[in-house]
Scaffold this active site. Structure first.
Site, mmCIF file in Angstrom:
data_model
loop_
_atom_site.group_PDB
_atom_site.id
_atom_site.type_symbol
_atom_site.label_atom_id
_atom_site.label_comp_id
_atom_site.label_asym_id
_atom_site.label_seq_id
_atom_site.Cartn_x
_atom_site.Cartn_y
_atom_site.Cartn_z
ATOM 1 N N ALA A 211 33.067 32.763 40.628
ATOM 2 C CA ALA A 211 34.057 32.464 40.080
ATOM 3 C C ALA A 211 35.164 32.154 40.215
ATOM 4 O O ALA A 211 35.044 31.360 41.378
ATOM 5 C CB ALA A 211 34.338 34.251 40.107
ATOM 6 N N ASN A 212 36.193 31.851 39.041
ATOM 7 C CA ASN A 212 37.428 31.659 40.564
ATOM 8 C C ASN A 212 38.440 32.749 39.525
ATOM 9 O O ASN A 212 38.365 33.526 39.356
ATOM 10 C CB ASN A 212 38.328 29.661 39.585
ATOM 11 C CG ASN A 212 38.511 29.669 38.437
ATOM 12 O OD1 ASN A 212 39.136 30.541 37.381
ATOM 13 N ND2 ASN A 212 37.779 29.428 37.257
ATOM 14 N N ARG A 213 40.015 32.396 39.706
ATOM 15 C CA ARG A 213 41.025 32.787 39.768
ATOM 16 C C ARG A 213 41.462 32.931 38.568
ATOM 17 O O ARG A 213 42.719 33.869 37.800
ATOM 18 C CB ARG A 213 41.956 32.642 40.973
ATOM 19 C CG ARG A 213 42.040 32.983 42.424
ATOM 20 C CD ARG A 213 43.647 32.825 43.244
ATOM 21 N NE ARG A 213 42.732 32.823 44.497
ATOM 22 C CZ ARG A 213 42.698 33.897 45.238
ATOM 23 N NH1 ARG A 213 42.030 35.013 44.757
ATOM 24 N NH2 ARG A 213 42.033 33.595 46.420
ATOM 25 N N SER A 214 41.310 31.913 37.665
ATOM 26 C CA SER A 214 41.932 31.894 35.621
ATOM 27 C C SER A 214 41.844 33.879 35.743
ATOM 28 O O SER A 214 41.392 34.702 35.662
ATOM 29 C CB SER A 214 41.204 31.046 35.090
ATOM 30 O OG SER A 214 41.787 31.482 34.090
ATOM 31 N N ALA A 277 39.486 27.325 33.018
ATOM 32 C CA ALA A 277 38.653 27.427 33.814
ATOM 33 C C ALA A 277 37.639 27.805 34.664
ATOM 34 O O ALA A 277 37.091 27.896 34.704
ATOM 35 C CB ALA A 277 39.361 27.779 35.016
#
Ligand code: CTP
Length: 406
Positions: A211-214, A277
């Site tokens: 995952a990512n921080r969006s 993102a």
């Protein structure tokens, strides 16, 4: 145009933010409004009546006791002969006069004599805004039915002090004017829009994912802002913890491929704003069962494969929307990378932001962006994500109107 035929009496009082009123005049007029300016004596210390007159293409009213000004229209007619009075910037002093019904100059006399809606865009030092006297005056003016936009949080132009006191940006003021004059202005009525937002989760096995921080805040705010202007909006959201926006159809997805399918299945549309993102890669063959640690064995290798590029797919689709907008999250060479993305992905606009860790933007509530189009680059100031969304929705509405003009 959304403000065609509307007459705005713009009162400029004396604060450093008066320089922004010049841009405000331009923004109001380009939407069809007629702007008639009144300046207080202090305002003329910050901007000249010559500049205000040239930009508004109108006589500038400055003096209650000027025979010329009074013969031209007179302060009572000035107060009534308009659809709205906008006070920008509104100083603490002018607010105090209004709250107490004083009328010792043209601006305050007009404000006392009017029967039109009045919108104030205050701008002052944060201490002055927080002062109990100003707070009382604001409450009185609100109880009297006066409207307010801002002030906003930010750094003060003159002292560098931070706090609440900065005048709202011209486009936010324009949008407040539109809302007051026509509570349901719908420049995007009859238009459809697809917005992606949030991160994607790419499974490794049933319990783990990449995952990512969006946070989804910016994409969700844009979906809401487009809906507010009348668009029929579908928001395709990856996994986020924020609520679905009001007035929008939200479709929840996890993976990039699901997001692509959800977006493509909703074409044709007039507008596409791809804010998500999206993970660039997914695990080539994610495990059906949880991967177990094997004592003494090396960690499992993760074979990655590329995800579909949703923006590029939409930008080159045979049912390409009339306006395609992408985001570029960059940590360096923001402008050059943004331009390259505009071309590569077939977009009309790229909203480029610097997400290097020191900006704190990724996952935060504020955003500092540059708008890259085939016409050039426009840098926007540091704004709340909701303000970025409002501005972008207005820009999209303008572009679409241009695009479809006869
Ligand atoms: N985007 C997309 N699908 C992807 C990757 C990106 O729709 N698989 C969209 C994003 O929503 C955004 C824009 O493309 O609007 C830019 O994404 P970004 O990740 O910044 O660009 P990349 O093309 O991935 O390039 P790079 O990672 O090299 O910066």
């Amino acid at each position: 145009m959304v403000l065609s035929g509307k007459r705005i009496l713009l009162i400029i009082s004396g604060g450093i933010a008066a320089y922004k009123s010049l841009d405000l005049i331009r923004r109001l007029r380009e939407r069809g409004a007629e702007v008639r300016p009144v300046m207080t004596r202090a305002a003329q210390e910050f901007v000249t009546p010559l500049a205000v007159g040239a930009l508004s293409a109108s006589h500038v009213y400055v003096d209650l006791f000027s025979r010329e000004d009074e013969q031209d229209v007179g302060h009572i007619r000035l107060a009534r002969d308009c659809d709205l009075i906008l006070v920008a910037p509104a100083t603490a002093d002018l607010m105090a006069k209004m709250a107490h019904g004083l009328a010792d100059d043209l601006a305050s006399a007009v404000l006392l004599a009017t029967n039109r809606p009045v919108l104030l865009a205050p701008a002052m030092n944060p201490q002055m805004w927080a002062n109990p006297a100003t707070r009382r005056n604001r409450a009185t003016l609100e109880a009297d039915g006066r409207h307010f936009i801002g002030p906003m949080a930010g750094e003060m132009a003159e002292s560098g002090e931070a706090g609440i006191g900065r005048m709202a940006e011209p486009l936010e003021i324009v949008s407040a004017v539109i809302t007051i004059l026509d509570p349901a202005p719908k420049p995007l009525a009859g238009r459809t829009a697809i917005v992606t937002s949030g991160p994607t989760h790419e499974p490794i096995d049933p319990v783990r994912y990449i995952a990512n921080r969006s946070s989804g805040r910016q994409g969700h705010a844009i979906a809401a802002a487009l809906a507010k202007l009348g668009a029929d909006v579908t928001l395709v959201s990856g996994p986020v913890t924020i609520p679905d926006p009001q007035g929008v159809t939200t479709v929840h997805v996890e993976r990039a491929e699901e997001m692509r399918d959800a977006v493509v299945s909703r074409l044709p549309a007039d507008i596409a704003v791809m804010v998500a993102a999206v993970a660039d890669w997914r695990v080539a063959s994610s495990a059906d069962q949880k991967i177990k640690k094997q004592p003494g064995e090396a960690p499992p290798p993760l074979q990655l494969t590329e995800n579909p590029d949703i923006l590029k797919t939409v930008g080159h689709h045979e049912q390409r929307p009339k306006i395609v907008v992408g985001f570029a999250a960059e940590t360096q060479n923001v402008e050059a990378n943004g331009r390259a993305k505009l071309e590569r992905k077939g977009a009309d606009l790229i909203v480029a932001n610097d997400v290097s860790p020191e900006t704190g933007i990724m996952g935060g509530t504020r955003n500092s962006v540059r708008i890259i189009s085939h016409q050039g680059v426009e840098a926007w100031p540091d704004l709340d994500k909701d303000e970025v969304a409002t501005r972008l929705a207005l820009l999209i509405a303008d572009k679409l109107a241009e695009e479809t003009a006869p």
